[in-house]
Design a protein around this motif. Structure first.
Motif, PDB file in Angstrom:
ATOM      1  N   ARG A  55       0.835  -1.205   0.000  1.00 30.93           N
ATOM      2  CA  ARG A  55       0.000   0.000   0.000  1.00 30.93           C
ATOM      3  C   ARG A  55       0.869   1.254   0.000  1.00 30.93           C
ATOM      4  NH1 ARG A  55      -4.693   1.292  -1.852  1.00 30.93           N
ATOM      5  NH2 ARG A  55      -5.472  -0.717  -1.123  1.00 30.93           N
ATOM      6  N   ASP A  56       1.951   1.264   0.793  1.00 34.08           N
ATOM      7  CA  ASP A  56       2.845   2.429   0.821  1.00 34.08           C
ATOM      8  C   ASP A  56       3.581   2.597  -0.503  1.00 34.08           C
ATOM      9  OD1 ASP A  56       2.049   2.941   3.389  1.00 34.08           O
ATOM     10  OD2 ASP A  56       3.850   2.110   4.351  1.00 34.08           O
ATOM     11  N   TYR A  57       3.894   1.511  -1.172  1.00 34.57           N
ATOM     12  CA  TYR A  57       4.493   1.590  -2.502  1.00 34.57           C
ATOM     13  C   TYR A  57       3.496   2.137  -3.525  1.00 34.57           C
ATOM     14  CZ  TYR A  57       8.573  -1.455  -1.386  1.00 34.57           C
ATOM     15  OH  TYR A  57       9.736  -1.991  -0.889  1.00 34.57           O
ATOM     16  N   SER A  58       2.240   1.744  -3.393  1.00 35.07           N
ATOM     17  CA  SER A  58       1.238   1.996  -4.432  1.00 35.07           C
ATOM     18  C   SER A  58       0.518   3.328  -4.335  1.00 35.07           C
ATOM     19  CB  SER A  58       0.194   0.865  -4.425  1.00 35.07           C
ATOM     20  OG  SER A  58       0.792  -0.393  -4.608  1.00 35.07           O
ATOM     21  N   ASN A 106      11.778  -0.337  -6.993  1.00 41.18           N
ATOM     22  CA  ASN A 106      11.387   0.405  -8.188  1.00 41.18           C
ATOM     23  C   ASN A 106      10.848  -0.515  -9.279  1.00 41.18           C
ATOM     24  OD1 ASN A 106      12.718   2.222 -10.870  1.00 41.18           O
ATOM     25  ND2 ASN A 106      11.211   3.089  -9.485  1.00 41.18           N
ATOM     26  N   GLN A 107      11.390  -1.725  -9.366  1.00 44.18           N
ATOM     27  CA  GLN A 107      10.860  -2.687 -10.334  1.00 44.18           C
ATOM     28  C   GLN A 107       9.427  -3.078  -9.984  1.00 44.18           C
ATOM     29  OE1 GLN A 107      13.402  -6.081 -10.919  1.00 44.18           O
ATOM     30  NE2 GLN A 107      15.168  -4.849 -11.578  1.00 44.18           N
ATOM     31  N   LEU A 108       9.194  -3.354  -8.710  1.00 46.25           N
ATOM     32  CA  LEU A 108       7.838  -3.717  -8.280  1.00 46.25           C
ATOM     33  C   LEU A 108       6.880  -2.546  -8.466  1.00 46.25           C
ATOM     34  CD1 LEU A 108       5.871  -5.691  -7.040  1.00 46.25           C
ATOM     35  CD2 LEU A 108       6.749  -5.093  -4.768  1.00 46.25           C
ATOM     36  N   GLY A 195       7.662  11.435  -8.290  1.00 48.02           N
ATOM     37  CA  GLY A 195       9.062  11.632  -7.934  1.00 48.02           C
ATOM     38  C   GLY A 195       9.905  10.382  -8.015  1.00 48.02           C
ATOM     39  N   GLN A 196       9.479   9.414  -8.831  1.00 46.89           N
ATOM     40  CA  GLN A 196      10.193   8.142  -8.924  1.00 46.89           C
ATOM     41  C   GLN A 196      10.640   7.880 -10.362  1.00 46.89           C
ATOM     42  OE1 GLN A 196       8.280   5.126  -6.003  1.00 46.89           O
ATOM     43  NE2 GLN A 196       6.558   6.289  -6.822  1.00 46.89           N
ATOM     44  N   ASP A 250      15.910   4.061  -5.094  1.00 42.06           N
ATOM     45  CA  ASP A 250      15.068   3.637  -3.977  1.00 42.06           C
ATOM     46  C   ASP A 250      15.675   4.062  -2.654  1.00 42.06           C
ATOM     47  OD1 ASP A 250      13.011   2.122  -5.386  1.00 42.06           O
ATOM     48  OD2 ASP A 250      14.611   0.705  -5.869  1.00 42.06           O
ATOM     49  N   SER A 251      14.815   4.416  -1.708  1.00 36.00           N
ATOM     50  CA  SER A 251      15.304   4.765  -0.380  1.00 36.00           C
ATOM     51  C   SER A 251      15.739   3.503   0.350  1.00 36.00           C
ATOM     52  CB  SER A 251      14.187   5.449   0.425  1.00 36.00           C
ATOM     53  OG  SER A 251      13.162   4.524   0.741  1.00 36.00           O
ATOM     54  N   PRO A 252      16.698   3.626   1.300  1.00 36.08           N
ATOM     55  CA  PRO A 252      17.109   2.448   2.089  1.00 36.08           C
ATOM     56  C   PRO A 252      15.927   1.785   2.793  1.00 36.08           C
ATOM     57  CG  PRO A 252      18.676   4.239   2.397  1.00 36.08           C
ATOM     58  CD  PRO A 252      17.524   4.808   1.627  1.00 36.08           C
ATOM     59  N   ALA A 253      14.976   2.602   3.261  1.00 40.19           N
ATOM     60  CA  ALA A 253      13.812   2.034   3.949  1.00 40.19           C
ATOM     61  C   ALA A 253      12.979   1.174   3.002  1.00 40.19           C
ATOM     62  CB  ALA A 253      12.960   3.157   4.535  1.00 40.19           C
ATOM     63  N   ASP A 254      12.777   1.649   1.761  1.00 32.69           N
ATOM     64  CA  ASP A 254      12.013   0.863   0.796  1.00 32.69           C
ATOM     65  C   ASP A 254      12.726  -0.444   0.440  1.00 32.69           C
ATOM     66  OD1 ASP A 254       9.822   2.474   0.661  1.00 32.69           O
ATOM     67  OD2 ASP A 254      10.267   3.333  -1.317  1.00 32.69           O
ATOM     68  N   ILE A 255      14.047  -0.376   0.326  1.00 28.26           N
ATOM     69  CA  ILE A 255      14.816  -1.589   0.019  1.00 28.26           C
ATOM     70  C   ILE A 255      14.692  -2.593   1.160  1.00 28.26           C
ATOM     71  CG2 ILE A 255      17.145  -2.488  -0.341  1.00 28.26           C
ATOM     72  CD1 ILE A 255      17.810   0.190  -1.718  1.00 28.26           C
ATOM     73  N   ASP A 256      14.801  -2.108   2.397  1.00 24.19           N
ATOM     74  CA  ASP A 256      14.660  -2.989   3.560  1.00 24.19           C
ATOM     75  C   ASP A 256      13.291  -3.661   3.580  1.00 24.19           C
ATOM     76  OD1 ASP A 256      17.197  -2.491   4.484  1.00 24.19           O
ATOM     77  OD2 ASP A 256      16.599  -0.992   5.968  1.00 24.19           O
ATOM     78  N   ARG A 257      12.258  -2.896   3.277  1.00 22.91           N
ATOM     79  CA  ARG A 257      10.900  -3.441   3.342  1.00 22.91           C
ATOM     80  C   ARG A 257      10.672  -4.496   2.259  1.00 22.91           C
ATOM     81  NH1 ARG A 257       6.651   1.379   4.121  1.00 22.91           N
ATOM     82  NH2 ARG A 257       5.340  -0.350   4.813  1.00 22.91           N
ATOM     83  N   LEU A 258      11.245  -4.295   1.071  1.00 28.85           N
ATOM     84  CA  LEU A 258      11.127  -5.309   0.035  1.00 28.85           C
ATOM     85  C   LEU A 258      11.816  -6.599   0.470  1.00 28.85           C
ATOM     86  CD1 LEU A 258      10.334  -6.215  -2.832  1.00 28.85           C
ATOM     87  CD2 LEU A 258      12.545  -5.338  -3.617  1.00 28.85           C
ATOM     88  N   LYS A 259      13.012  -6.491   1.052  1.00 23.55           N
ATOM     89  CA  LYS A 259      13.749  -7.677   1.483  1.00 23.55           C
ATOM     90  C   LYS A 259      13.026  -8.407   2.610  1.00 23.55           C
ATOM     91  CE  LYS A 259      18.351  -6.128   0.016  1.00 23.55           C
ATOM     92  NZ  LYS A 259      19.722  -5.779   0.445  1.00 23.55           N
ATOM     93  N   MET A 260      12.417  -7.643   3.519  1.00 19.45           N
ATOM     94  CA  MET A 260      11.645  -8.274   4.590  1.00 19.45           C
ATOM     95  C   MET A 260      10.436  -9.002   4.024  1.00 19.45           C
ATOM     96  SD  MET A 260      13.128  -7.711   7.551  1.00 19.45           S
ATOM     97  CE  MET A 260      11.989  -7.619   8.926  1.00 19.45           C
ATOM     98  N   MET A 261       9.772  -8.369   3.076  1.00 21.46           N
ATOM     99  CA  MET A 261       8.597  -8.960   2.449  1.00 21.46           C
ATOM    100  C   MET A 261       8.975 -10.244   1.712  1.00 21.46           C
ATOM    101  SD  MET A 261       5.828  -6.885   0.123  1.00 21.46           S
ATOM    102  CE  MET A 261       7.073  -6.238  -1.000  1.00 21.46           C
TER     103      MET A 261
END
Length: 515
Positions: A55-58, A106-108, A195-196, A250-261
């Motif tokens: 949801r935060d990505y979208s 960013n790919q997702l 902004g992406q 991508d922000s470090p936070a977004d990268i972390d969240r993708l890896k956790m997911m």
């Protein structure tokens, strides 16, 4: 995350299996849907952590497209294949296989933006017309084939008949390619506006460009319905290179969240052995330790799972989803009392997550302690304010009412559960039972009356066909306005629930089933 369907019929957590998906107007699923109905079952996944990340990505993308984010529903399909699609209205479906395959946020986001392009472009509304147009060459070919057979040339006629579908498919692909290119261009616009960078979508397509030369049966499902071409990729690259945000990262936070997911999906979707290979003990990243904690839970190795999850909590004491995992570990191992406190902590940290509220209520009810019943009911009602169509929340509310001796409310909650599972016959029966046990003209009685009225035509039709031998209650009163919305798949750390089984797990007699 995932659970055995027999033992997890009423799980209120993240992975849930649905026996159906919307069958109409699919854009981006298998191309065959243009000429054949969608019949295969799919698994819908519920997980508060993954849903929040998606949801935060979208949402910024939806806003850039001029859509109200709350009006766009995101569904996670528990399928290892790479695919994404949109259906009737504003519904985006993402396969877990797609999430695992993306290398960057960013790919997702690029794929999500592409699917948003289909919604904003009205491609769903035009797909039926495109199919009808595509079938015209097929009809002409069929007619010619029949004429050839009638004229004494059966071989030529048979060849024409056999080629009719190919002509239709080629014609349909003409429309599909136009829509896919349009969605690509719209995706870049939405990403730029938010902004992406659009490079993620370009990278994703380039990574799987080899699908262009594969036979249809060997392609990833996504690229059967999103046919790639060199011209399409070049057009996308040209457009991306023109954008001012093309080099945004991508922000470090977004990268972390993708890896956790991804770690969570891997650990719940695949066997523990595969998870331990992918995330070996030598990998001490928090993502790897998260995956190994889940894998230990599923092994099952309770001692290791609890120990590793507690280490994660010590490292990130404000992460509600680590507490949720600990609560699930205890609950699934028959330790309902021990699961309450971690679930309470999860809710305290994320009070607006319906699935966490339901998980806490489930733990409270599992203790069968009467003094906890009031809190369980309060948590369930809070969850239903956030997700009014969550069938499992209604199921658990029926349990509360039944234990409190509130027969009418128990029947009403069961009717709500059935309605939101799409079981209209059962919804009709229990709404009628609810009205018999509720005070007439109260809000609860009127709600039961609404459900009964709405489901009456279906129940009557089924009764006439002899599909339901039980007598139907025909209500002579004039229907009143109803606020009921169309049923959604509301099923809820990653789990699978067989909704067909769940829909029939109560007694259909006047005595509500004991839980």
């Amino acid at each position: 995350m995932m659970r055995d369907t027999a033992s997890q019929k009423h799980a209120a957590a993240p992975w849930t299996k649905s026996s159906w998906l919307p069958h109409l107007g699919v854009i981006g699923f298998a191309v065959a849907i243009a000429f054949a109905p969608q019949a295969q079952a799919q698994s819908l996944v519920r997980d508060a952590e993954i849903e929040r990340t998606l949801r935060d990505y979208s949402n910024p993308i939806f806003e850039a497209a001029g859509l109200a984010p709350n009006d766009v529903k995101i569904y996670i399909v528990g399928d290892k294949t790479l695919n994404a699609f949109v259906t009737n209205g504003q519904n985006v479906f993402l396969h877990t296989g797609l999430i695992l395959e993306t290398e960057t946020p960013n790919q997702l986001k690029g794929v999500i933006a592409h699917e948003t392009g289909h919604i904003s472009g009205g491609h769903l509304a035009r797909s039926d017309a495109n199919i009808r147009e595509a079938m015209r060459p097929a009809y002409v070919t069929i007619a010619l084939g029949l004429l050839a057979i009638a004229a004494g040339a059966p071989d030529a006629g048979a060849a024409l008949l056999a080629s009719s579908q190919q002509f239709a498919m080629l014609s349909f692909f003409t429309f599909t390619r136009v829509q896919e290119s349009s969605a690509d261009q719209a995706a870049v616009t939405f990403l730029e506006k938010s902004g992406q960078s659009g490079r993620g979508l370009l990278e994703f397509f380039t990574k799987f460009r080899y699908n262009e030369i594969l036979s249809d049966s060997r392609r990833e499902p996504y690229f059967r319905s999103h046919p790639l071409s060199g011209d399409r990729i070049q057009a996308l690259q040209n457009r991306v290179n023109e954008q001012s945000n093309r080099d945004a990262v991508d922000s470090p936070a977004d990268i972390d969240r993708l890896k956790m997911m991804q770690a969570k999906i891997q650990a719940f979707l695949y066997t523990p052995a595969r998870t331990f290979v992918k995330y070996p003990a030598s990998d001490q990243s928090i993502y790897a330790r998260y995956a190994r904690a889940v894998a230990a839970f599923r092994a099952p190795d309770l001692t290791t799972a609890v120990r590793e999850t507690q280490k994660l909590i010590a490292e990130q004491p404000d992460n509600p989803f680590f507490y949720e995992l600990l609560g699930q570990i205890y609950y699934e191992n028959g330790k309902a009392e021990a699961s309450i406190e971690p679930n309470r902590r999860a809710v305290a940290l994320a009070p607006n997550e319906a699935l966490l509220l339901i998980g806490l209520a489930r733990s409270l009810l599992a203790t069968e302690r009467p003094e906890l019943r009031e809190e369980a009911e309060a948590r369930l009602r809070s969850a239903l304010r956030l997700e009014p169509t969550n069938a499992f929340a209604w199921n658990q509310l029926a349990v509360v009412a039944d234990r409190n001796g509130q027969v009418g409310l128990a029947r009403l909650a069961t009717a709500e559960e059935a309605y939101n599972l799409g079981d209209m016959l059962r919804a009709h029966r229990f709404s009628d039972l609810a009205m018999r046990n509720l005070v007439r003209a109260t809000p609860e009685w009127r709600r039961a009356f609404d459900i009964s009225t709405i489901t009456l035509p279906i129940a009557t039709k089924a009764g006439r066909r002899g599909n339901d031998p039980r007598p139907l209650t025909l209500m002579p009163e004039r229907p009143i306005a109803s606020s009921i919305t169309a049923p959604e798949t509301s099923v809820g750390l990653l789990r699978i629930v067989n909704l067909e089984d769940a829909a029939h797990d109560h007694s259909d007699t006047e005595t509500h089933a004991k839980h």
